[in-house]
Design a protein around this motif. Structure first.
Motif, PDB file in Angstrom:
ATOM      1  N   ALA A   1     -13.370  42.595 -37.064  1.00 17.53           N
ATOM      2  CA  ALA A   1     -13.760  43.941 -37.498  1.00 17.53           C
ATOM      3  C   ALA A   1     -12.958  44.379 -38.717  1.00 17.53           C
ATOM      4  O   ALA A   1     -13.509  44.945 -39.674  1.00 17.53           O
ATOM      5  N   LEU A   2     -11.671  44.127 -38.701  1.00 16.46           N
ATOM      6  CA  LEU A   2     -10.844  44.540 -39.836  1.00 16.46           C
ATOM      7  C   LEU A   2     -11.163  43.732 -41.095  1.00 16.46           C
ATOM      8  O   LEU A   2     -11.044  44.249 -42.214  1.00 16.46           O
ATOM      9  N   PHE A   3     -11.555  42.472 -40.926  1.00 13.70           N
ATOM     10  CA  PHE A   3     -11.883  41.673 -42.105  1.00 13.70           C
ATOM     11  C   PHE A   3     -13.139  42.191 -42.811  1.00 13.70           C
ATOM     12  O   PHE A   3     -13.347  41.912 -43.990  1.00 13.70           O
ATOM     13  N   CYS A   4     -13.985  42.922 -42.085  1.00 14.64           N
ATOM     14  CA  CYS A   4     -15.168  43.514 -42.720  1.00 14.64           C
ATOM     15  C   CYS A   4     -14.806  44.560 -43.771  1.00 14.64           C
ATOM     16  O   CYS A   4     -15.660  44.952 -44.571  1.00 14.64           O
ATOM     17  N   CYS A   5     -13.555  45.008 -43.775  1.00 17.52           N
ATOM     18  CA  CYS A   5     -13.129  45.985 -44.781  1.00 17.52           C
ATOM     19  C   CYS A   5     -13.071  45.388 -46.177  1.00 17.52           C
ATOM     20  O   CYS A   5     -12.924  46.133 -47.163  1.00 17.52           O
ATOM     21  N   ASN A   6     -13.162  44.054 -46.304  1.00 21.06           N
ATOM     22  CA  ASN A   6     -13.092  43.448 -47.638  1.00 21.06           C
ATOM     23  C   ASN A   6     -14.242  43.922 -48.515  1.00 21.06           C
ATOM     24  O   ASN A   6     -14.121  43.975 -49.741  1.00 21.06           O
ATOM     25  N   LYS A   7     -15.371  44.292 -47.904  1.00 21.98           N
ATOM     26  CA  LYS A   7     -16.499  44.804 -48.686  1.00 21.98           C
ATOM     27  C   LYS A   7     -16.128  46.121 -49.361  1.00 21.98           C
ATOM     28  O   LYS A   7     -16.485  46.364 -50.518  1.00 21.98           O
ATOM     29  N   ALA A   8     -15.410  46.986 -48.654  1.00 20.79           N
ATOM     30  CA  ALA A   8     -14.961  48.248 -49.246  1.00 20.79           C
ATOM     31  C   ALA A   8     -13.934  48.008 -50.340  1.00 20.79           C
ATOM     32  O   ALA A   8     -13.949  48.676 -51.381  1.00 20.79           O
ATOM     33  N   PHE A   9     -13.042  47.035 -50.126  1.00 19.10           N
ATOM     34  CA  PHE A   9     -12.046  46.724 -51.153  1.00 19.10           C
ATOM     35  C   PHE A   9     -12.701  46.148 -52.409  1.00 19.10           C
ATOM     36  O   PHE A   9     -12.252  46.413 -53.531  1.00 19.10           O
TER      37      PHE A   9
ATOM     38  N   GLY B   1     -11.067  53.537 -40.111  1.00 21.32           N
ATOM     39  CA  GLY B   1     -11.145  52.577 -39.025  1.00 21.32           C
ATOM     40  C   GLY B   1      -9.871  51.764 -38.883  1.00 21.32           C
ATOM     41  O   GLY B   1      -9.435  51.445 -37.755  1.00 21.32           O
ATOM     42  N   ILE B   2      -9.257  51.408 -40.008  1.00 21.35           N
ATOM     43  CA  ILE B   2      -7.990  50.660 -39.958  1.00 21.35           C
ATOM     44  C   ILE B   2      -6.904  51.493 -39.282  1.00 21.35           C
ATOM     45  O   ILE B   2      -6.137  51.005 -38.424  1.00 21.35           O
TER      46      ILE B   2
ATOM     47  N   VAL C   1     -13.885  50.311 -34.337  1.00 26.31           N
ATOM     48  CA  VAL C   1     -14.787  49.193 -34.636  1.00 26.31           C
ATOM     49  C   VAL C   1     -16.131  49.703 -35.140  1.00 26.31           C
ATOM     50  O   VAL C   1     -16.698  49.174 -36.114  1.00 26.31           O
ATOM     51  N   PHE C   2     -16.647  50.762 -34.507  1.00 24.74           N
ATOM     52  CA  PHE C   2     -17.934  51.319 -34.920  1.00 24.74           C
ATOM     53  C   PHE C   2     -17.860  51.883 -36.334  1.00 24.74           C
ATOM     54  O   PHE C   2     -18.777  51.692 -37.148  1.00 24.74           O
ATOM     55  N   ILE C   3     -16.786  52.576 -36.677  1.00 24.47           N
ATOM     56  CA  ILE C   3     -16.647  53.173 -38.012  1.00 24.47           C
ATOM     57  C   ILE C   3     -16.563  52.090 -39.080  1.00 24.47           C
ATOM     58  O   ILE C   3     -17.187  52.187 -40.146  1.00 24.47           O
ATOM     59  N   ILE C   4     -15.803  51.034 -38.813  1.00 18.94           N
ATOM     60  CA  ILE C   4     -15.677  49.955 -39.800  1.00 18.94           C
ATOM     61  C   ILE C   4     -17.014  49.262 -40.020  1.00 18.94           C
ATOM     62  O   ILE C   4     -17.416  48.986 -41.158  1.00 18.94           O
ATOM     63  N   CYS C   5     -17.736  48.982 -38.939  1.00 23.43           N
ATOM     64  CA  CYS C   5     -19.044  48.336 -39.076  1.00 23.43           C
ATOM     65  C   CYS C   5     -20.043  49.245 -39.786  1.00 23.43           C
ATOM     66  O   CYS C   5     -20.859  48.773 -40.589  1.00 23.43           O
ATOM     67  N   LEU C   6     -19.980  50.553 -39.516  1.00 24.15           N
ATOM     68  CA  LEU C   6     -20.862  51.492 -40.197  1.00 24.15           C
ATOM     69  C   LEU C   6     -20.576  51.531 -41.695  1.00 24.15           C
ATOM     70  O   LEU C   6     -21.499  51.547 -42.521  1.00 24.15           O
ATOM     71  N   GLY C   7     -19.306  51.528 -42.057  1.00 26.83           N
ATOM     72  CA  GLY C   7     -18.958  51.490 -43.477  1.00 26.83           C
ATOM     73  C   GLY C   7     -19.426  50.212 -44.135  1.00 26.83           C
ATOM     74  O   GLY C   7     -19.887  50.228 -45.288  1.00 26.83           O
TER      75      GLY C   7
ATOM     76  N   VAL D   1     -22.069  57.176 -51.773  1.00 27.90           N
ATOM     77  CA  VAL D   1     -22.209  56.595 -50.441  1.00 27.90           C
ATOM     78  C   VAL D   1     -21.213  55.464 -50.229  1.00 27.90           C
ATOM     79  O   VAL D   1     -20.702  55.266 -49.106  1.00 27.90           O
ATOM     80  N   ARG D   2     -20.876  54.748 -51.284  1.00 24.25           N
ATOM     81  CA  ARG D   2     -19.905  53.665 -51.139  1.00 24.25           C
ATOM     82  C   ARG D   2     -18.480  54.198 -51.048  1.00 24.25           C
ATOM     83  O   ARG D   2     -17.621  53.577 -50.407  1.00 24.25           O
ATOM     84  N   ILE D   3     -18.234  55.321 -51.683  1.00 21.01           N
ATOM     85  CA  ILE D   3     -16.929  55.955 -51.514  1.00 21.01           C
ATOM     86  C   ILE D   3     -16.756  56.403 -50.062  1.00 21.01           C
ATOM     87  O   ILE D   3     -15.695  56.235 -49.445  1.00 21.01           O
ATOM     88  N   VAL D   4     -17.805  56.964 -49.495  1.00 21.17           N
ATOM     89  CA  VAL D   4     -17.762  57.360 -48.080  1.00 21.17           C
ATOM     90  C   VAL D   4     -17.539  56.138 -47.195  1.00 21.17           C
ATOM     91  O   VAL D   4     -16.779  56.182 -46.222  1.00 21.17           O
ATOM     92  N   ALA D   5     -18.198  55.016 -47.531  1.00 18.47           N
ATOM     93  CA  ALA D   5     -18.019  53.788 -46.756  1.00 18.47           C
ATOM     94  C   ALA D   5     -16.579  53.286 -46.837  1.00 18.47           C
ATOM     95  O   ALA D   5     -16.010  52.828 -45.835  1.00 18.47           O
ATOM     96  N   ALA D   6     -15.977  53.378 -48.025  1.00 24.16           N
ATOM     97  CA  ALA D   6     -14.574  52.961 -48.168  1.00 24.16           C
ATOM     98  C   ALA D   6     -13.649  53.854 -47.359  1.00 24.16           C
ATOM     99  O   ALA D   6     -12.683  53.381 -46.730  1.00 24.16           O
ATOM    100  N   ILE D   7     -13.943  55.140 -47.349  1.00 25.24           N
ATOM    101  CA  ILE D   7     -13.120  56.067 -46.545  1.00 25.24           C
ATOM    102  C   ILE D   7     -13.261  55.746 -45.062  1.00 25.24           C
ATOM    103  O   ILE D   7     -12.272  55.776 -44.299  1.00 25.24           O
ATOM    104  N   LEU D   8     -14.477  55.430 -44.629  1.00 28.25           N
ATOM    105  CA  LEU D   8     -14.676  55.059 -43.226  1.00 28.25           C
ATOM    106  C   LEU D   8     -13.907  53.792 -42.874  1.00 28.25           C
ATOM    107  O   LEU D   8     -13.352  53.678 -41.770  1.00 28.25           O
TER     108      LEU D   8
END
Length: 507
Positions: A266-274, A301-302, A446-452, A290-297
């Motif tokens: 789940a945490l590795f999915c944050c690479n898309k926001a980075f 989540g982290i 986990v839900f917030i990270i996947c949603l982002g 919308v992508r800024i909101v996703a990065a914040i999510l």
């Protein structure tokens, strides 16, 4: 024949002509006395039969041909009948030869006398049916391509999800037998040497122009510049990406020793926001709210994932390692786009093979040092779980292969879905194989990270697509609403007039 507007007609061939006033250009030849034609336009071809006989001698001069080429072909003029010639000269029955959009089919249809309305309707119906058949064939073809891509996408999602979740679970199992994350990283990265050979096999099967491995290698080396793969290019454009590749995999495998696979995936999915944040800062990509909101999510989540087990627990180290791994992955992608740009399939395969070969040649001493310093030590080589090593390496190779070359058969968005779907798969496996506390905070994180992650998959023009879709749906609903209102009005009228007469609604 040329006229001066005063009853004098000029003939090019010095033959007498009567009652034919054709004003095509300036007078240049001998005059012949002729009387003026009446002002009333003829209504039938029989009214101008003398002109039809005289037009047998009409010849188009070479100078006139050049002027006529822009509107109609000279060959068409010479091959035309007498009736067509008089129609062209006089503009008879609306004939306009100077109109560029006037087509031969229209001229034939207008010049033919006695064509019935039934025949014209039959021709129009045949044309419409032919065009409708072509449109239907095109729609069927487009739909078939889209369905094929969608089916391939479903298969790719399952393969990407299973390979990523399988490699994560198998790596976690391997560390119980041989705790050597760097050795496993080196062994798995060395398998990248197989990318270019597999690509060349596909090239031999698909490409009509088959090249030798040397020729294909040289052609793909143009990706690095005009000079190809030189030592300078290797140390400046290949070696840094090799180090980022090793760091990404090593930090992720090191984190699996500290935390469970669900949190790690789940945490590795944050690479898309980075990737989005770095692209926005470094590459000056388009800003999207919308992508800024996703990065914040993703960041939220982290933080919630860290809070789930407490900020002072040992899992904080594992979370930090996974976030660092995701950051290295994002840096790898952004720098690759900035330094090397976009690569074709052959160029990407060659690049990954060079990274694997360099890893095998230049990094082999590191596992030896770790072995002799007892950091990653094992009593004998026979105790190494080679089956688990080869399984992890093979699954990671399959994951990277699908991630880089799956776009040839399906959409990139569907491939990315396989990564986020590995999170629930790992959660189900962890639920039955190890002790994991799925508290409310962890589930929300986990839900917030996947949603982002899913929000980052939206295209750049997603808002315009939604507006267009809502407009189309609104247009479809309007006729239905209007027909319903008309039906209601008719019903009211019927009830209001039922007492008077029913013959009103007979039509």
């Amino acid at each position: 024949m040329y006229g001066d507007g005063e009853g004098m007609v000029w003939d090019r061939v010095a033959r007498p002509h009567r009652d034919c006033m054709c004003y095509l250009g300036p007078p240049t030849l001998m005059p012949i006395g002729m009387r003026k034609s009446p002002d009333v336009s003829p209504r039938r071809l029989s009214d101008i039969s003398p002109q039809l006989r005289q037009l047998k001698y009409l010849v188009v001069d070479e100078a006139i041909k050049e002027d006529l080429k822009s509107s109609r072909s000279v060959e068409d003029i010479n091959s035309a009948s007498i009736e067509e010639r008089i129609l062209r000269i006089t503009g008879y029955y609306g004939y306009q030869p100077w109109s560029a959009s006037y087509k031969r089919e229209d001229r034939i249809r207008e010049s033919v006398v006695g064509t019935t309305d039934t025949q014209a309707a039959g021709v129009a119906a045949g044309a419409e049916s032919g065009s409708s058949k072509r449109k239907l064939h095109c729609c069927i073809r487009v739909t078939t391509v889209q369905v094929s891509k969608a089916l391939w996408g479903v298969a790719m999602v399952m393969c990407v999800c299973s390979s990523w979740a399988g490699s994560t679970q198998l790596a976690k199992l391997t560390f119980r037998q041989f705790d050597a994350p760097f050795t496993l990283t080196w062994f798995a990265t060395s398998w990248n040497c197989l990318f270019f050979p597999l690509y060349y096999i596909g090239h031999l099967c698909k490409s009509p122009e088959r090249q030798t491995p040397r020729q294909r290698f040289r052609e793909c080396c143009r990706f690095f510049g005009d000079d190809g793969l030189t030592p300078k290019v290797f140390f400046t454009k290949v070696a840094p990406f090799g180090l980022l590749w090793i760091l990404t995999n090593y930090l992720y495998l090191q984190a699996l020793r500290k935390i469970n696979t669900t949190d790690a995936s789940a945490l590795f999915c944050c690479n898309k926001a980075f990737v989005f944040l770095l692209s926005w800062i470094v590459l000056r990509d388009r800003f999207m709210g919308v992508r800024i909101v996703a990065a914040i999510l993703a960041i939220a989540g982290i933080v919630m994932m860290t809070y789930a087990d407490g900020f002072h627990s040992h899992s904080v180290i594992g979370i930090t390692l996974v976030v660092a791994s995701a950051s290295m992955s994002a840096l790898y992608k952004v720098l690759f786009k900035m330094v090397l740009g976009s690569a074709k399939f052959g160029e990407a395969a060659l690049f990954l093979s060079i990274v694997g070969s360099a890893n095998f040649v230049f990094i082999s001493f590191v596992p030896l040092i770790l072995y002799f310093t007892h950091v990653e030590y094992i009593d004998s080589p026979g105790e190494i779980p080679w089956a688990c090593f080869c399984g992890v390496a093979g699954l990671m190779f399959a994951f990277n292969f699908l991630l880089n070359f799956g776009v040839a058969v399906t959409y990139p968005t569907l491939i990315s879905l396989g990564i986020v779907l590995s999170v629930p798969v790992n959660a189900m496996v962890d639920l039955y194989t190890c002790e994991i506390n799925f508290n409310t905070v962890r589930l929300i994180a986990v839900f917030i990270i996947c949603l982002g992650f899913l929000m980052l998959l939206l295209p750049e023009d997603w808002d315009q697509c939604i507006i267009q879709l809502s407009t189309k749906l609104r247009k479809r609903d309007e006729p239905a609403e209007s027909s319903a209102e008309a039906g209601a009005t008719t019903g009211l009228n019927w009830r209001g007039r039922a007492r008077t007469s029913m013959s009103t609604f007979a039509h």
